[in-house]
Design an enzyme around this catalytic site. Structure first.
Site, PDB file in Angstrom:
ATOM      1  N   ASP A 304     -34.521  56.973  56.075  1.00 38.77           N
ATOM      2  CA  ASP A 304     -33.394  56.095  55.802  1.00 38.77           C
ATOM      3  C   ASP A 304     -32.367  56.483  54.755  1.00 38.77           C
ATOM      4  OD1 ASP A 304     -35.571  54.988  54.102  1.00 38.77           O
ATOM      5  OD2 ASP A 304     -34.721  53.367  53.942  1.00 38.77           O
ATOM      6  N   GLU A 488     -37.491  61.096  43.289  1.00 35.84           N
ATOM      7  CA  GLU A 488     -37.927  60.807  44.325  1.00 35.84           C
ATOM      8  C   GLU A 488     -37.681  61.968  45.530  1.00 35.84           C
ATOM      9  OE1 GLU A 488     -36.275  57.376  47.454  1.00 35.84           O
ATOM     10  OE2 GLU A 488     -34.846  58.023  45.714  1.00 35.84           O
TER      11      GLU A 488
END
Length: 543
Positions: A304, A488
């Protein structure tokens, strides 16, 4: 479907503990913040009381939620009422300490990761009452940054590192938590938040149970009841589908084959990105609820967001996730079918073993027919609504290799395609073309590196796999020397640095980066990444 006796017996092990856990969860509230706070929720999110829409829905209420909503309704029209002040008076927001994930100077990359596990561990006893957190029976590891809850597919890659760091107690706790969620909710939610209950994520529990068995947590057979339950969740409604029809996650194609898509049971804006979703839907000519569903399904994919799901790669409002049959999802479900077949055979449940062997074989045949592009030598998603294969090559093409369902020639050609079109100086890019979404080039993500590396090795592609591993470790080590932390996602094209794009700033921590990197460091004992030291480049020294 009645479970075999041996499976049913396994489901009742540790019954006293299981009953206690069920009692705790029965008392837990599964109302989402939107359900609970209604117009107050909408006003807070649309007014951007917090910069990040996730902040409010993760807040802990300082009074009974019903009283807070009643107070809001009574006060909101008074002169001088300020929404931000009201929220501050009635909610406590979680805070992320600055520099929380930075390493001490001169600490090696492996040592830094080993110390992070305790920083990223959360205890059920600390769950605030009436918040959106779903209670879990055991401690768990979160990704980090704004992600202060357990995530499904993240956790598999995190567990790789827990195992390498010698943390069997955390690995066992995580195993218990995932089995508990499947038993309680019938599936693993996207994360342990009430607002994630309407969707799952890439189904990697079948991979987890192999990891648990390898590291002595439990035999894989212990989890056969949960594997059956997860499969039932993903295949709900399949028996009633006629060719060309879809229900929830299942799609029956015109030739009778069944493949799956990502799905969310709700078709409202995501609560964690409420304002963003409303604004995205306004840019589309489609009904808003269709856009919301596709945005939610995109979140369920774990990607996403990505141009992978878009009609117009530069317009998020063109998202059509539910129209696509993804190669990674169907590879994971084929693994699940094979796992159930293998474990059923181990307890001499021949009929179940044969049935799931046949299901796996049919799915693999459908993957070859619809998702394999022989001309390109790689796997692609399929648009079932338009009866056409997608053309964008993504790192998900490694998933059939990762779970071992590719043929030898397919694996060889797929490896060649990844080298030709996805390999960058710092590792694999997520997509062959970048359009600004975070799951696009030039970003690279740890789970995709591992899927490619492990998948290629299973087919003898050690040279390519080792090259990807070396490039990725160099990227992580370079940023670690610059920033003293792991993040991340990373830019793997050109100068290595933290990745960009997406709906929120780059997050530190970071669970799956730590896990994959720790695994690779153990596999590559002579790699230069072992020499990296936190903050070295800030101090003006280079390797």
């Amino acid at each position: 479907m009645e479970l075999p006796r041996a499976v049913a017996d396994a489901a009742h092990r540790d019954s006293d503990d299981a009953q206690a856990r069920v009692a705790r969860i029965a008392a837990a509230d599964t109302l989402t913040p939107a359900d609970r706070y209604q117009e107050l929720f909408v006003e807070v999110q649309m007014s951007r009381v917090f910069d990040d829409g996730k902040t409010f829905i993760d807040c802990a209420p300082l009074d009974e939620p019903e009283k807070i909503l009643s107070a809001y309704r009574a006060q909101k029209d008074h002169a001088g009422f300020r929404l931000a002040d009201f929220v501050a008076a009635h909610f406590s927001a979680e805070t992320i300490p600055e520099h929380h994930y930075e390493s001490n100077p001169n600490q090696s990359l492996a040592d830094h990761i080993d110390t992070l596990w305790d920083v990223l561990t959360r205890a059920p006893q600390t769950h605030p009452r009436k918040s959106s957190l779903l209670p879990l029976p055991k401690p768990y590891v979160v990704p980090g940054g704004r992600f202060g809850e357990l995530y499904y597919w993240d956790s598999y890659f995190t567990m790789l590192g827990l195992a390498e760091s010698g943390r069997p107690e955390l690995l066992r706790a995580m195993a218990d938590n995932f089995a508990f969620m499947i038993d309680t909710y019938g599936h693993v939610p996207n994360g342990n938040r009430t607002y994630y209950l309407s969707r799952s994520q890439p189904p990697v529990f079948a991979l987890m149970v192999e990891l648990f068995e390898t590291h002595g947590v439990h035999s894989a057979l212990h989890y056969l009841p949960q594997l059956h339950k997860e499969y039932a969740y993903w295949m709900h409604g399949v028996d009633d589908l006629r060719p060309g029809e879809a229900h929830r996650s299942c799609v029956r194609l015109d030739d009778g084959h069944v493949l799956n898509r990502y799905w969310d049971d709700r078709d409202a804006p995501r609560e964690e990105s409420y304002r963003e979703d409303v604004m995205t839907a306004r840019q589309s000519s489609r009904p808003a609820h269709e856009v919301y569903r596709d945005l939610r399904a995109g979140a369920a994919s774990g990607w996403d967001f990505s141009s992978r799901w878009l009609d117009d790669p530069r317009e998020l409002s063109s998202i059509r996730t539910t129209a696509l049959l993804p190669v990674d999802l169907n590879s994971f479900l084929c693994k699940l079918e094979r796992q159930i077949a293998r474990l059923s055979a181990a307890i001499h449940d021949t009929s179940t073993a044969q049935r799931f062997d046949a299901l796996a074989a049919a799915r693999r045949q459908a993957i070859d027919r619809y998702l394999w592009n022989d001309a390109a030598g790689a796997y692609f998603d399929f648009d079932w609504q338009r009866d056409t294969r997608r053309e964008l090559l993504t790192a998900a093409t490694a998933a059939p290799l990762f779970v071992g369902i590719a043929g030898n020639e397919q694996a060889q050609r797929c490896g060649d395609a990844m080298v030709d079109r996805l390999l960058a100086p710092g590792g694999l890019v997520t997509t062959s073309v970048g359009y600004g979404e975070q799951w696009d080039s030039p970003n690279g993500w740890a789970p995709l590196q591992w899927m490619a590396i492990h998948g290629l090795r299973q087919y003898g592609g050690h040279v390519i796999a080792d090259d990807i591993a070396r490039r990725w470790l160099h990227t992580v080590a370079a940023v670690y020397e610059q920033e003293s932390k792991l993040v991340e996602k990373y830019v793997v094209v050109g100068h290595a640095h933290g990745g960009g794009g997406g709906e929120y700033p780059l997050q530190d921590g970071f669970g799956w980066t730590n896990g994959v990197t720790r695994k690779l460091l153990n596999q590559q004992p002579r790699d230069h990444a072992h020499d990296a030291r936190a903050g070295r480049r800030h101090r003006g020294r280079r390797r």
